[in-house]
Design a protein around this motif. Structure first.
Motif, mmCIF file in Angstrom:
data_model
loop_
_atom_site.group_PDB
_atom_site.id
_atom_site.type_symbol
_atom_site.label_atom_id
_atom_site.label_comp_id
_atom_site.label_asym_id
_atom_site.label_seq_id
_atom_site.Cartn_x
_atom_site.Cartn_y
_atom_site.Cartn_z
ATOM 1 N N PHE A 1 -7.702 -4.181 -3.677
ATOM 2 C CA PHE A 1 -9.002 -4.788 -3.950
ATOM 3 C C PHE A 1 -10.092 -3.837 -3.452
ATOM 4 O O PHE A 1 -9.985 -3.288 -2.351
ATOM 5 N N ASN A 2 -11.105 -3.640 -4.245
ATOM 6 C CA ASN A 2 -12.198 -2.714 -3.925
ATOM 7 C C ASN A 2 -13.378 -3.504 -3.379
ATOM 8 O O ASN A 2 -13.901 -4.400 -4.038
ATOM 9 N N LEU A 3 -13.785 -3.187 -2.155
ATOM 10 C CA LEU A 3 -14.937 -3.838 -1.542
ATOM 11 C C LEU A 3 -16.116 -2.872 -1.536
ATOM 12 O O LEU A 3 -16.170 -1.942 -0.725
ATOM 13 N N ASP A 4 -17.022 -3.050 -2.488
ATOM 14 C CA ASP A 4 -18.287 -2.309 -2.553
ATOM 15 C C ASP A 4 -18.107 -0.786 -2.553
ATOM 16 O O ASP A 4 -18.979 -0.055 -2.063
ATOM 17 N N ASP A 5 -16.970 -0.321 -3.077
ATOM 18 C CA ASP A 5 -16.677 1.121 -3.095
ATOM 19 C C ASP A 5 -16.725 1.750 -1.702
ATOM 20 O O ASP A 5 -16.982 2.948 -1.556
ATOM 21 N N LYS A 6 -16.473 0.930 -0.686
ATOM 22 C CA LYS A 6 -16.486 1.426 0.691
ATOM 23 C C LYS A 6 -15.120 1.282 1.367
ATOM 24 O O LYS A 6 -14.716 2.134 2.154
ATOM 25 N N ILE A 7 -14.438 0.188 1.074
ATOM 26 C CA ILE A 7 -13.139 -0.098 1.693
ATOM 27 C C ILE A 7 -12.216 -0.668 0.623
ATOM 28 O O ILE A 7 -12.664 -1.399 -0.269
ATOM 29 N N ARG A 8 -10.929 -0.340 0.732
ATOM 30 C CA ARG A 8 -9.943 -1.037 -0.087
ATOM 31 C C ARG A 8 -9.153 -1.994 0.801
ATOM 32 O O ARG A 8 -8.678 -1.613 1.877
ATOM 33 N N LEU A 9 -9.028 -3.226 0.333
ATOM 34 C CA LEU A 9 -8.179 -4.215 0.977
ATOM 35 C C LEU A 9 -6.864 -4.225 0.216
ATOM 36 O O LEU A 9 -6.852 -4.302 -1.020
ATOM 37 N N VAL A 10 -5.761 -4.145 0.930
ATOM 38 C CA VAL A 10 -4.457 -3.986 0.296
ATOM 39 C C VAL A 10 -3.544 -5.145 0.704
ATOM 40 O O VAL A 10 -3.340 -5.395 1.894
ATOM 41 N N ASP A 11 -3.015 -5.841 -0.305
ATOM 42 C CA ASP A 11 -2.112 -6.976 -0.091
ATOM 43 C C ASP A 11 -0.688 -6.488 -0.307
ATOM 44 O O ASP A 11 -0.298 -6.146 -1.429
ATOM 45 N N LEU A 12 0.094 -6.429 0.780
ATOM 46 C CA LEU A 12 1.472 -5.940 0.703
ATOM 47 C C LEU A 12 2.432 -7.072 0.350
ATOM 48 O O LEU A 12 2.154 -8.240 0.628
ATOM 49 N N PRO A 13 3.588 -6.739 -0.262
ATOM 50 C CA PRO A 13 4.568 -7.774 -0.599
ATOM 51 C C PRO A 13 4.982 -8.574 0.627
ATOM 52 O O PRO A 13 5.202 -8.016 1.709
ATOM 53 N N GLY A 14 5.080 -9.900 0.462
ATOM 54 C CA GLY A 14 5.508 -10.755 1.564
ATOM 55 C C GLY A 14 6.998 -10.592 1.825
ATOM 56 O O GLY A 14 7.730 -10.014 1.030
ATOM 57 N N TYR A 15 7.443 -11.099 2.950
ATOM 58 C CA TYR A 15 8.870 -11.017 3.269
ATOM 59 C C TYR A 15 9.352 -12.374 3.761
ATOM 60 O O TYR A 15 8.577 -13.194 4.241
ATOM 61 N N GLY A 16 10.655 -12.624 3.629
ATOM 62 C CA GLY A 16 11.228 -13.897 4.030
ATOM 63 C C GLY A 16 11.049 -14.966 2.967
ATOM 64 O O GLY A 16 9.999 -15.070 2.334
ATOM 65 N N TRP A 17 12.070 -15.727 2.708
ATOM 66 C CA TRP A 17 12.040 -16.925 1.847
ATOM 67 C C TRP A 17 11.767 -16.642 0.378
ATOM 68 O O TRP A 17 11.548 -17.548 -0.395
#
Length: 219
Positions: free
Chosen positions: A84-100
């Protein structure tokens, strides 16, 4: 004036972070293979955790949007590394979950290995926020994630989610117990965040921590 201690943020930091996270945030892409990762040209913050720990809700809460990151009632849905791109300043990254995860062992291994590959080779990754349900604390299933982060020598911070489900005293006890449990882990950041996406608890401070960690200069 004294510098803020670990886990403490000045009013200026909190306000600067509020302004940044109120700016445009957009889904960039989901990567199923390491070759698909975008160019490492912005600082990145990654979120990891067990399936159903509330990663999507936390990301949405930080940026003040309901549907930026897609939440699911089906554990293990996140099988890509989502950017996810936040204002071309930071990327937020959602990693694959684990368990279940409701998937075959082969499939589970594939998307969890992808997450590990990302952790090992991403030069712009500033910190991983490892989400743990405050009601349950660290479990055996979390040990593998902690070991992988320590092995990759990636700075990570524990974020306790769903803290509103606990009484204040219980939440603070869990916070202290979690900090004690990770005290000897080499890559663990020495502060445990207490949050609730539903109530907004701890989100201003977590935004400030992300801003401080990435070193982003505000215009």
């Amino acid at each position: 004036m004294d510098e803020p201690k670990v886990g403490e943020y000045s009013a200026e930091e909190v306000e600067a972070a509020r302004v940044l996270f109120s700016r445009q945030a957009t889904f960039m892409l989901g990567c199923a293979k390491i070759e698909q990762l975008p160019e490492p040209d912005l600082p990145e913050i990654a979120f990891a955790g067990r399936s159903n720990v509330g990663k999507s809700s936390l990301i949405n809460g930080l940026v003040g949007m309901h549907k930026l990151a897609r939440a699911s009632n089906e554990p293990g849905r996140t099988r890509e590394v989502n950017f996810f791109n936040l204002d071309d300043k930071i990327r937020l990254v959602d990693l694959p979950g684990y368990g279940w995860a409701k998937a075959s062992k082969t499939t589970v291994k594939k998307f969890q290995d992808l997450g590990r590959d990302y952790l090992r080779g991403r030069v712009t990754l500033k910190r991983v926020y490892l989400l743990i349900d405050a009601r349950h604390g660290l479990k055996k299933v979390d040990d593998e994630a902690l070991d992988a982060l320590d092995l990759a020598a990636v700075s990570y911070q524990i974020v306790l989610t769903k803290a509103d489900k606990l009484k204040k005293g219980e939440a603070e006890k869990m916070q202290a117990a979690t900090l004690k449990a990770i005290a000897k882990r080499p890559a663990a950041y020495p502060h445990v965040a207490l949050t609730s996406s539903e109530k907004g608890l701890g989100l201003p401070e977590l935004r400030a921590e992300i801003l401080r960690t990435t070193g982003v200069a505000m215009d």
